[in-house]
Design a protein around this motif. Structure first.
Motif, PDB file in Angstrom:
ATOM      1  N   GLU A  29       0.844  -1.188   0.000  1.00 29.65           N
ATOM      2  CA  GLU A  29       0.000   0.000   0.000  1.00 29.65           C
ATOM      3  C   GLU A  29       0.880   1.239   0.000  1.00 29.65           C
ATOM      4  O   GLU A  29       1.920   1.273   0.655  1.00 29.65           O
ATOM      5  CB  GLU A  29      -0.918   0.003   1.221  1.00 29.65           C
ATOM      6  CG  GLU A  29      -0.253   0.364   2.552  1.00 29.65           C
ATOM      7  CD  GLU A  29       0.514  -0.770   3.200  1.00 29.65           C
ATOM      8  OE1 GLU A  29       0.770  -1.774   2.509  1.00 29.65           O
ATOM      9  OE2 GLU A  29       0.877  -0.654   4.388  1.00 29.65           O
ATOM     10  N   HIS A  57      -7.379  -6.110   1.050  1.00 30.82           N
ATOM     11  CA  HIS A  57      -6.414  -5.777   2.113  1.00 30.82           C
ATOM     12  C   HIS A  57      -5.702  -4.458   1.795  1.00 30.82           C
ATOM     13  O   HIS A  57      -5.638  -3.559   2.653  1.00 30.82           O
ATOM     14  CB  HIS A  57      -5.399  -6.931   2.234  1.00 30.82           C
ATOM     15  CG  HIS A  57      -4.313  -6.715   3.235  1.00 30.82           C
ATOM     16  ND1 HIS A  57      -4.221  -7.437   4.404  1.00 30.82           N
ATOM     17  CD2 HIS A  57      -3.246  -5.866   3.245  1.00 30.82           C
ATOM     18  CE1 HIS A  57      -3.157  -7.036   5.089  1.00 30.82           C
ATOM     19  NE2 HIS A  57      -2.547  -6.082   4.402  1.00 30.82           N
ATOM     20  N   GLU A  58      -5.189  -4.321   0.580  1.00 32.56           N
ATOM     21  CA  GLU A  58      -4.437  -3.105   0.233  1.00 32.56           C
ATOM     22  C   GLU A  58      -5.354  -1.881   0.205  1.00 32.56           C
ATOM     23  O   GLU A  58      -4.958  -0.793   0.631  1.00 32.56           O
ATOM     24  CB  GLU A  58      -3.721  -3.280  -1.103  1.00 32.56           C
ATOM     25  CG  GLU A  58      -2.708  -4.433  -1.148  1.00 32.56           C
ATOM     26  CD  GLU A  58      -1.696  -4.431  -0.010  1.00 32.56           C
ATOM     27  OE1 GLU A  58      -1.440  -3.368   0.568  1.00 32.56           O
ATOM     28  OE2 GLU A  58      -1.157  -5.515   0.307  1.00 32.56           O
ATOM     29  N   HIS A  94      -6.062  -0.548   3.679  1.00 29.59           N
ATOM     30  CA  HIS A  94      -4.956   0.260   4.231  1.00 29.59           C
ATOM     31  C   HIS A  94      -5.131   1.754   3.955  1.00 29.59           C
ATOM     32  O   HIS A  94      -4.536   2.579   4.651  1.00 29.59           O
ATOM     33  CB  HIS A  94      -3.628  -0.177   3.626  1.00 29.59           C
ATOM     34  CG  HIS A  94      -2.959  -1.299   4.357  1.00 29.59           C
ATOM     35  ND1 HIS A  94      -2.807  -1.313   5.723  1.00 29.59           N
ATOM     36  CD2 HIS A  94      -2.365  -2.435   3.903  1.00 29.59           C
ATOM     37  CE1 HIS A  94      -2.159  -2.425   6.072  1.00 29.59           C
ATOM     38  NE2 HIS A  94      -1.884  -3.117   4.995  1.00 29.59           N
ATOM     39  N   GLU A  97      -1.715  -3.733  10.088  1.00 23.69           N
ATOM     40  CA  GLU A  97      -1.817  -5.010   9.358  1.00 23.69           C
ATOM     41  C   GLU A  97      -2.927  -5.923   9.876  1.00 23.69           C
ATOM     42  O   GLU A  97      -3.584  -6.596   9.081  1.00 23.69           O
ATOM     43  CB  GLU A  97      -0.472  -5.727   9.387  1.00 23.69           C
ATOM     44  CG  GLU A  97       0.629  -4.975   8.638  1.00 23.69           C
ATOM     45  CD  GLU A  97       0.282  -4.681   7.185  1.00 23.69           C
ATOM     46  OE1 GLU A  97      -0.638  -5.320   6.634  1.00 23.69           O
ATOM     47  OE2 GLU A  97       0.933  -3.791   6.607  1.00 23.69           O
ATOM     48  N   ALA A 142      -6.091  -4.370   8.377  1.00 23.25           N
ATOM     49  CA  ALA A 142      -6.295  -4.596   6.933  1.00 23.25           C
ATOM     50  C   ALA A 142      -6.678  -6.048   6.674  1.00 23.25           C
ATOM     51  O   ALA A 142      -7.541  -6.334   5.830  1.00 23.25           O
ATOM     52  CB  ALA A 142      -5.033  -4.214   6.155  1.00 23.25           C
ATOM     53  N   TYR A 169      -0.183  -9.869  11.579  1.00 21.04           N
ATOM     54  CA  TYR A 169      -1.245  -9.975  10.562  1.00 21.04           C
ATOM     55  C   TYR A 169      -2.393 -10.882  11.042  1.00 21.04           C
ATOM     56  O   TYR A 169      -3.515 -10.428  11.241  1.00 21.04           O
ATOM     57  CB  TYR A 169      -0.677 -10.533   9.246  1.00 21.04           C
ATOM     58  CG  TYR A 169       0.147  -9.570   8.440  1.00 21.04           C
ATOM     59  CD1 TYR A 169       1.399  -9.145   8.885  1.00 21.04           C
ATOM     60  CD2 TYR A 169      -0.283  -9.084   7.211  1.00 21.04           C
ATOM     61  CE1 TYR A 169       2.184  -8.269   8.136  1.00 21.04           C
ATOM     62  CE2 TYR A 169       0.493  -8.209   6.447  1.00 21.04           C
ATOM     63  CZ  TYR A 169       1.722  -7.814   6.913  1.00 21.04           C
ATOM     64  OH  TYR A 169       2.484  -6.951   6.174  1.00 21.04           O
TER      65      TYR A 169
HETATM   66 ZN    ZN Z   1      -0.868  -4.902   4.730  1.00 19.78          ZN
END
Ligand code: ZN
Length: 450
Positions: free
Chosen positions: A277, A304-305, A308, A327, A330, A387
């Motif tokens: 990102e 996910h991106e 962010h 993280e 996201a 994550y």
């Molecule tokens: Zn990430």
């Protein structure tokens, strides 16, 4: 500007004295490569960077203007510079002595600057970036990944937000996207130059661009222009790969309670990327793009991106000890989107995957609290903590509190800290306020250092 939400300034008096001692040591031993801390005595407020890419040689030349405000009196300013070679430094227009340690640019001001003073540094440089900027002559691509100091002098600390003017010159005809609004695109003498202006103060690790002999497709969600770039894909394939983006953007806006904060969002498929990102754009790998063409539901990384752009970019971890706030969020939000698009079973499959990974951490003795004492050379297990365990902890909070208090807290937290940096107690307070519950025991069990 640097504006910590709470707690003491990172530049305490004793820290500042230590810094002076460290800086003096560097000057006495001019050849000794000591890395003093960067950005301790000042806040960077604006960077203006002009970058020339020589993709054939794999080299760059650049000019950077750094506008800053002194936070404490100092005669020496330290910036992160990576492996670049600095050719000159000027301060307020006058040539200024400088040195380089392994990863820092150390500038000696003509006279000590006092707290509150505003300064301007002009730096010229060149080099062969080892990381942070990939230049592929044969592949016809150039793109940045996370380590901004590998292609411009900068303060790397995520809490030092600044605005950016970025001009990048590349082979003629390349398509590009960069951090901020595109304000100029011109082609002259076999070169195409793009200029972007990022007027929102942003952490420097999010500055960047993608450029290449890309095909392009576009979409739109409300006032936001969506650009999809990549090669060797056709425009039609790019459109298929990224077709859920408008729907994802609407979902995250609703969950954040904050509109997408720019007028465009670009996604590029590049040669090698684990997913990155940046401010106003993201890149993923060509192999990932092919996997989405093969399975239209394999869009977690795209989600996910995009997530962010709120959690990580708009709200940014104060430092890397709270990286899970970027993280874990996201990762969790990508599953939450999956739930809305494909149903509860798809979300729960992700939750079970996180749980299995956390059980493996426990079995191997590498489980840790989400808040790290340091984030240097993380292992695969360290990344799984931030994550997957981070996402699992958000799921557990949702299960504990119920959907309404959970999402109310997420919106309140996102609204309150938009444009600021965050720590784990900020999130704890938001969940406590929405639920009326004392969550100290929960955060001590999962999040805080013991
Ligand atoms: Zn990430």
């Amino acid at each position: 500007m640097y504006s910590p939400p709470s707690g003491p300034s990172p530049s305490t008096r004793s820290g500042f004295i230590l810094f002076l001692v460290a800086a003096a040591a560097v000057f006495v031993r001019t050849q000794t490569l000591v890395d003093p801390p960067s950005g301790e005595s000042f806040d960077a407020s604006h960077y203006a960077v002009t970058l020339d890419l020589d993709v054939t040689d794999g080299t760059i030349t650049g000019k950077a203007r750094i506008e800053l405000t002194m936070r404490a009196a100092a005669a020496v300013l330290v910036l992160d510079i990576g492996a670049l070679a600095v050719d000159s430094v000027r301060s307020g227009g006058a040539s200024t002595p400088f040195q380089q340690s392994a990863r820092r640019l150390i500038v000696t001001l003509p006279a000590p600057a006092s707290a509150g003073e505003r300064l301007r540094l002009d730096v010229t440089y060149h080099g062969t970036p080892r990381t942070g900027l990939t230049l592929l002559a044969g592949g016809g691509q150039a793109y940045t990944t996370f380590s901004t100091s590998q292609w411009m002098p900068v303060v790397d600390a995520p809490a030092d937000r600044a605005t950016l003017d970025l001009e990048v010159s590349m082979p003629a005809g390349w398509r590009a996207a960069g951090s901020g609004r595109e304000v100029e695109r011109r082609t002259r003498d076999g070169r195409t130059t793009y200029r972007w202006r990022n007027e929102r103060e942003t952490s420097s690790f999010l500055y960047g661009f993608v450029a290449g002999a890309f095909a392009e497709a576009t979409g739109r969600r409300g006032n936001v222009l969506l650009r999809y770039l990549g090669s060797p894909f056709s425009a039609d394939e790019l459109q298929r790969i990224f077709r859920d983006t408008p729907d994802m953007l609407a979902f995250f806006e609703e969950r954040a309670g904050v509109p997408y904060p720019a007028d465009s969002y670009s996604q590029a498929l590049v040669a090698t990327s684990g997913g990155q990102e940046l401010a106003g754009l993201s890149h993923m790998s060509e192999a990932y793009g092919r996997s989405v063409l093969a399975d239209a539901t394999a869009t977690s990384l795209i989600a996910h991106e995009l997530a962010h752009q709120w959690w990580g970019n708009l709200l940014t971890n104060h430092d890397w000890t709270h990286f899970w706030l970027n993280e874990g969020f996201a990762t969790f939000m990508a599953a939450a989107y999956k739930e809305s698009a494909r149903g509860r079973h798809a979300y729960l499959a992700d939750v079970e995957g996180w749980r299995t990974r956390v059980e493996r951490l426990r079995a191997s003795g590498t489980d840790r609290p989400l808040v790290f004492p340091e984030w240097n050379r993380p292992t695969a297990d360290d990344r799984a903590v931030v994550y997957q365990k981070g996402a699992l902890v958000l799921h557990e909070l949702r299960a504990l509190l119920g959907d309404e208090p959970f999402w109310t807290a997420v919106r309140a937290y996102t609204r309150e800290f938009a444009g600021r940096d965050v720590t784990s107690p900020d999130l704890q307070r938001a969940f406590e306020a929405s639920s009326g519950r004392d969550l100290r025991a929960f955060f001590d069990q999962w999040v805080n250092l013991r």
